[in-house]
Design an enzyme around this catalytic site. Structure first.
Site, mmCIF file in Angstrom:
data_model
loop_
_atom_site.group_PDB
_atom_site.id
_atom_site.type_symbol
_atom_site.label_atom_id
_atom_site.label_comp_id
_atom_site.label_asym_id
_atom_site.label_seq_id
_atom_site.Cartn_x
_atom_site.Cartn_y
_atom_site.Cartn_z
ATOM 1 N N GLU A 425 0.823 -1.211 0.000
ATOM 2 C CA GLU A 425 0.000 0.000 0.000
ATOM 3 C C GLU A 425 0.855 1.259 0.000
ATOM 4 O OE1 GLU A 425 -0.675 -2.721 1.683
ATOM 5 O OE2 GLU A 425 -2.570 -3.251 0.749
ATOM 6 N N TYR A 451 -6.304 -1.934 5.409
ATOM 7 C CA TYR A 451 -4.942 -1.975 4.865
ATOM 8 C C TYR A 451 -4.436 -0.598 4.460
ATOM 9 C CZ TYR A 451 -6.385 -6.789 4.902
ATOM 10 O OH TYR A 451 -6.872 -7.995 5.315
ATOM 11 N N HIS A 496 -11.841 -7.096 6.628
ATOM 12 C CA HIS A 496 -12.634 -6.752 5.453
ATOM 13 C C HIS A 496 -13.832 -5.885 5.818
ATOM 14 C CE1 HIS A 496 -10.374 -10.445 4.677
ATOM 15 N NE2 HIS A 496 -10.107 -9.829 3.547
#
Ligand SMILES: Cc1ncc(C[n+]2csc(CCOP(=O)(O)OP(=O)(O)O)c2C)c(N)n1
Length: 706
Positions: A425, A451, A496
């Site tokens: 990232e 993330y 998630h």
């Protein structure tokens, strides 16, 4: 030899600027004493490069800056630039008194933060983007054959940001893609008081696949220049990255406040002075007959006198003294120009190129679309209209995104504009920052909100501060799409379903968009892209994953969460300005303030409350920064009762900001809030136990009205 003399002057001036920094500090007129003494060999690196090679400099690259200032035509007075920075003067040409940084657009020096190694991801992004922009025929401020130079210290080499960035450079080069980047490690053997093990930098940097390694004795200007020239030539010709490892010394401690004797012996410090680069260059000049020893001393004293005279003159320079003056360049915004630009662009869009993108059926003819489809069609329309826009991230290209949001874009726009990145990232965002500075319009994707956090500094410390530290002379337009928030029907657990936005909400100037509905998503994405292009805005576009494929609102099959795509003729009309909320219903009993998944739950709750005679209006904030202050105030006043339905966490969540905003605005009615628990999201059905629910909204609404 005249070149050498000129560089010697830059070295001398850099040394005396360090003296001046401490002198100004002692007088209470200066605020920064981290110096470049011992590193002045870096003047030779500047001399080996072109003025137009973009430079991202270490805080000890003072002689580089001065040498480059001398390369400009007419030459810049780099000494004044630095002194004005030391005293935080408003007249300082890059940061205008906000920090002491090396930077100037005319010198192609892009200012950097003090966060060590945090500039490396951007440097790699810039090196990549200059070539990519040329390929896409997008103008940049730099020639296509530029070399990006980026300097940093030896301790910085160990920082995970540097490690990741260097890996990213090698990864890109490995694929044969151009990365014309010269990474200069100015190795003085210390990170403040911590010694870098002798030989470590060479061990860490040399012999790496796809990054060439050059080294030079930083005390020997001729050697530095020759090696830097060889390295720069190699990078320029091969379009591949290289290291230039300069061995330097550090004179005078880490900063003025650092008592070096606490961790170094006097003997070591005095022996090291044999490697003083000023002595090295003096020796060169004397041996070549360019100067007599006495001339060297005269020159040293003359430069010192000049620097101290200028320091004395600027010591009392005006400084920033109001919040508005300090903050002016954080995120300059021109909403009316954004709206006008959006309208003008929409008028230019014609159907023929859109048919090339979309085939026979244009998106406005597809019938009602989901959130994911609306974002997808908008990205396609914008990619078609903006040649400099690039879309990238993990899995975005070939797979079309984990949730299919970018599906088909690679096929329509090709791998130069839509591409999969490496799984890092920090590098994804660094690439975006470099691309933005280069003149492209980067739209990176962070696959999941959870993330973002390991790379947040690239947004927080880098993207969001560039305009501040450069008085908007450098900008990094950015629209980072972040799939996030919870409610994936028990799927995925915390990673998630992360519902924390606090790390973004306190970043000054950052625009946070959080569309819940397909029509808003399309309009808000267009707004963000236009604001990025027009104002250089840094935008986080939060996409609620659980709503990507939602179709219904109240009943299965009602299609209440779908929306038709607006044709370009309607884009100006349906424009959603930054910071404008949207109201649903006109009930006078209660205002439910919400966003994201909360909007759908609140609309359902409002419907159910309506059945028992409670009249609600629901305000979808749409923008979480800046908060829609006026709309919030108005819709709260309309009912006198406000319930905030916030799917983020109770502590640090959005509702804290909303309630505070209302209190600050003098709202005297009743306020309550329901939010998710201060918990991470567990796997499976247990998620519901900690997340905001429709039932909780209804219950709190009834309580509030009781
Ligand atoms: C990410 C980060 N952590 C800590 C610091 C505090 N800090 C400032 S300079 C420095 C040492 C850097 O050493 P090096 O990279 O060798 O550069 P030098 O100062 O020796 O030139 C540290 C730890 C920082 N600026 N950034």
């Amino acid at each position: 030899m005249s070149r050498c003399l000129q560089l010697f002057d830059a070295q001398l001036a850099s040394r005396h600027l360090d003296t001046a920094a401490r002198w100004l500090r002692a007088r209470g007129a200066g605020f920064y004493t981290i110096g470049s003494s011992g590193h002045e060999g870096n003047a030779g690196v500047a001399a080996a490069l072109r003025l137009t090679d973009p430079a991202l400099l270490h805080y000890r690259s003072g002689a580089f800056y001065l040498a480059r200032a001398a390369q400009a035509r007419p030459a810049r007075d780099g000494i004044s630039d630095v002194l004005l920075g030391l005293v935080a003067a408003t007249a300082e040409p890059i940061a205008g008194g906000r920090h002491k940084v090396f930077g100037h657009p005319e010198l192609h020096v892009i200012p950097q933060t003090s966060t060590i190694a945090s500039h490396l991801p951007r440097a790699i992004g810039l090196a990549f983007a200059i070539s990519r922009a040329a390929k896409l025929d997008v103008p940049t401020p730099w020639p296509e054959d530029s070399v990006v130079v980026c300097s940093f210290g030896d301790a910085s080499v160990n920082h995970s940001t540097a490690v990741g960035a260097i890996n990213a450079a090698a990864y890109v080069a490995y694929q044969g893609l151009p990365v014309p980047l010269l990474l200069v490690c100015e190795d003085n053997g210390f990170g403040i008081s911590v010694r870098t093990p002798p030989g470590w930098v060479e061990a860490a940097l040399s012999g790496r696949a796809h990054i060439n390694y050059f080294s030079a004795d930083g005390a020997d200007l001729a050697e530095v220049h020759d090696k830097a020239l060889a390295a720069a030539r190699w990078v320029r010709e091969k379009r591949q990255p290289a290291f230039l490892h300069l061995s330097t010394i550090r004179i005078g401690g880490h900063a003025g406040t650092d008592v070096e004797s606490a961790y170094r012996s006097a003997a070591e410090m005095s022996t090291e002075l044999d490697r003083d680069p000023l002595l090295g260059t003096a020796r060169l000049l004397v041996e070549a007959g360019a100067l007599a020893p006495a001339d060297v001393l005269d020159r040293y004293e003359a430069v010192k006198a000049h620097v101290l005279t200028v320091a004395d003159r600027i010591a009392g320079s005006p400084r920033l003294n109001t919040a508005s003056a300090v903050m002016a360049p954080i995120a300059p915004r021109r909403p009316s120009i954004v709206a006008a630009d959006l309208g003008a662009r929409a008028r230019q869009v014609t159907d023929w190129p859109r048919h090339q993108t979309f085939g026979a059926q244009l998106p406005e003819d597809e019938g009602p679309l989901t959130l994911a489809q609306a974002i997808n069609r908008t990205l396609a329309d914008e990619l078609a209209a903006r040649p400099g826009m690039i879309v990238f991230g993990e899995d975005v290209a070939r797979k079309g995104g984990v949730y299919g949001v970018t599906r088909g874009l690679l096929r329509s726009f090709g791998p130069a504009r839509v591409f999969d990145s490496l799984l890092d990232e920090q590098s994804i965002l660094g690439l975006a920052l470099g691309a933005g500075v280069a003149g492209l319009l980067p739209v990176p994707e962070i696959q999941y909100l959870a993330y973002l956090h390991n790379a947040a500094d690239q947004i927080r410390g880098e993207a969001a501060t560039l305009s501040f530290f450069s008085r908007a002379q450098y900008r990094n337009p950015l629209v980072v799409r972040i799939a996030g928030l919870a409610y994936q029907r028990g799927f995925g657990g915390h990673f998630h379903n992360d519902n924390g936005l606090a790390a973004l909400r306190d970043i000054p100037g950052l625009i946070i968009a959080c569309p819940a509905r397909p029509d808003d998503a399309a309009a808000m994405l267009r707004t963000c892209l236009t604001a990025a292009a027009v104002d250089g805005s840094v935008c986080a576009f939060i996409e609620p994953i659980a709503l990507y494929h939602e179709r219904d609102l109240l009943e299965p099959g009602d299609g209440g969460w779908l929306a038709r795509y607006e044709p370009p003729t309607r884009w100006a009309h349906s424009h959603v300005p930054v910071g404008r909320a949207k109201t649903y219903g006109d009930g006078t009993d209660l205002t439910i303030v919400t966003f994201g998944n909360g909007l759908r739950m609140s609309l359902r709750a409002a419907s159910s409350l309506g059945e028992s005679g409670v009249g609600c209006r629901v305000l979808d904030l749409r923008w979480l920064a800046p908060l829609p202050f006026e709309d919030l105030r108005r819709s709260a006043a309309a009912t006198g009762r406000v319930l905030v339905a916030d799917e983020t966490r109770r502590t640090g969540g959005v509702s804290e900001g909303i309630v505070t905003t209302l209190v600050d605005a003098g709202f005297t009615g009743r306020i309550a809030r329901v939010a998710s628990e201060d918990s991470f999201i567990p796997l499976g059905d247990a998620a519901a136990a900690v997340l905001l629910s429709q039932d909780a909204i209804e219950e709190a609404a009834r309580d509030l009205l009781r």
